[in-house]
Design a protein around this motif. Structure first.
Motif, PDB file in Angstrom:
ATOM      1  N   PHE A 286     119.171  24.013  13.061  1.00  0.00           N
ATOM      2  CA  PHE A 286     118.422  24.464  14.217  1.00  0.00           C
ATOM      3  C   PHE A 286     117.712  23.289  14.873  1.00  0.00           C
ATOM      4  CE2 PHE A 286     118.271  28.662  11.955  1.00  0.00           C
ATOM      5  CZ  PHE A 286     118.961  29.376  12.914  1.00  0.00           C
ATOM      6  N   LYS A 287     117.618  23.349  16.190  1.00  0.00           N
ATOM      7  CA  LYS A 287     116.901  22.341  16.967  1.00  0.00           C
ATOM      8  C   LYS A 287     115.832  23.037  17.800  1.00  0.00           C
ATOM      9  CE  LYS A 287     119.537  19.016  15.569  1.00  0.00           C
ATOM     10  NZ  LYS A 287     119.029  17.985  14.684  1.00  0.00           N
TER      11      LYS A 287
ATOM     12  N   ALA B 136     118.409  31.125  22.845  1.00  0.00           N
ATOM     13  CA  ALA B 136     117.688  30.627  21.674  1.00  0.00           C
ATOM     14  C   ALA B 136     117.561  31.729  20.631  1.00  0.00           C
ATOM     15  CB  ALA B 136     116.294  30.165  22.088  1.00  0.00           C
ATOM     16  N   VAL B 137     117.354  31.288  19.406  1.00  0.00           N
ATOM     17  CA  VAL B 137     116.995  32.196  18.323  1.00  0.00           C
ATOM     18  C   VAL B 137     115.475  32.225  18.305  1.00  0.00           C
ATOM     19  CG1 VAL B 137     117.062  32.552  15.821  1.00  0.00           C
ATOM     20  CG2 VAL B 137     119.059  31.574  17.010  1.00  0.00           C
ATOM     21  N   ARG B 138     114.900  33.406  18.414  1.00  0.00           N
ATOM     22  CA  ARG B 138     113.440  33.531  18.442  1.00  0.00           C
ATOM     23  C   ARG B 138     112.924  33.675  17.019  1.00  0.00           C
ATOM     24  NH1 ARG B 138     111.327  33.294  23.799  1.00  0.00           N
ATOM     25  NH2 ARG B 138     113.165  33.522  25.089  1.00  0.00           N
ATOM     26  N   LEU B 139     112.140  32.700  16.575  1.00  0.00           N
ATOM     27  CA  LEU B 139     111.535  32.766  15.254  1.00  0.00           C
ATOM     28  C   LEU B 139     110.176  33.456  15.315  1.00  0.00           C
ATOM     29  CD1 LEU B 139     112.411  29.206  13.921  1.00  0.00           C
ATOM     30  CD2 LEU B 139     113.678  31.337  13.618  1.00  0.00           C
ATOM     31  N   SER B 140     109.547  33.424  16.466  1.00  0.00           N
ATOM     32  CA  SER B 140     108.291  34.121  16.730  1.00  0.00           C
ATOM     33  C   SER B 140     108.141  34.198  18.242  1.00  0.00           C
ATOM     34  CB  SER B 140     107.106  33.371  16.105  1.00  0.00           C
ATOM     35  OG  SER B 140     106.867  32.149  16.783  1.00  0.00           O
ATOM     36  N   LYS B 141     107.027  34.723  18.729  1.00  0.00           N
ATOM     37  CA  LYS B 141     106.838  34.824  20.180  1.00  0.00           C
ATOM     38  C   LYS B 141     106.847  33.460  20.855  1.00  0.00           C
ATOM     39  CE  LYS B 141     104.570  39.154  21.066  1.00  0.00           C
ATOM     40  NZ  LYS B 141     103.480  39.800  21.791  1.00  0.00           N
TER      41      LYS B 141
ATOM     42  N   LEU C 249     120.982  26.629  17.795  1.00  0.00           N
ATOM     43  CA  LEU C 249     121.919  26.024  16.864  1.00  0.00           C
ATOM     44  C   LEU C 249     122.430  24.725  17.476  1.00  0.00           C
ATOM     45  CD1 LEU C 249     124.058  29.045  15.633  1.00  0.00           C
ATOM     46  CD2 LEU C 249     122.563  27.610  14.247  1.00  0.00           C
ATOM     47  N   GLU C 250     122.438  23.682  16.695  1.00  0.00           N
ATOM     48  CA  GLU C 250     122.913  22.391  17.175  1.00  0.00           C
ATOM     49  C   GLU C 250     124.347  22.508  17.694  1.00  0.00           C
ATOM     50  OE1 GLU C 250     122.821  17.805  15.636  1.00  0.00           O
ATOM     51  OE2 GLU C 250     123.185  19.363  14.139  1.00  0.00           O
TER      52      GLU C 250
END
Length: 67
Positions: A6-7, A35-40, A46-47
């Motif tokens: 992940f970047k 994007a992948v949301r990890l939090s708000k 992904l690279e």
């Protein structure tokens, strides 16, 4: 199988040579990978998605160059 990395927004900006604000705007418009949301407030890409997008943009520009 190759591990996926992940970047964050800073790293994504460096990889694709776009400003962070352009990345956010283009993502919202569907012009940039989601994007992948990890939090708000935390998003990562992904690279491999970033690298694919750069190659796609390059191929598109190369095809349109002769027009």
């Amino acid at each position: 199988m190759q591990s996926q990395k992940f970047k964050d927004i800073n790293q994504a900006s460096e990889i694709v040579s776009l400003s962070q604000s352009t990345i956010i705007a283009w993502e919202a418009e569907g012009k940039f990978p989601k994007a992948v949301r990890l939090s708000k407030k935390k998003r990562v890409w992904l690279e491999s998605d970033l690298n694919e997008w750069v190659l796609k943009m390059h191929a598109s520009e190369t095809q349109n160059f002769g027009e």
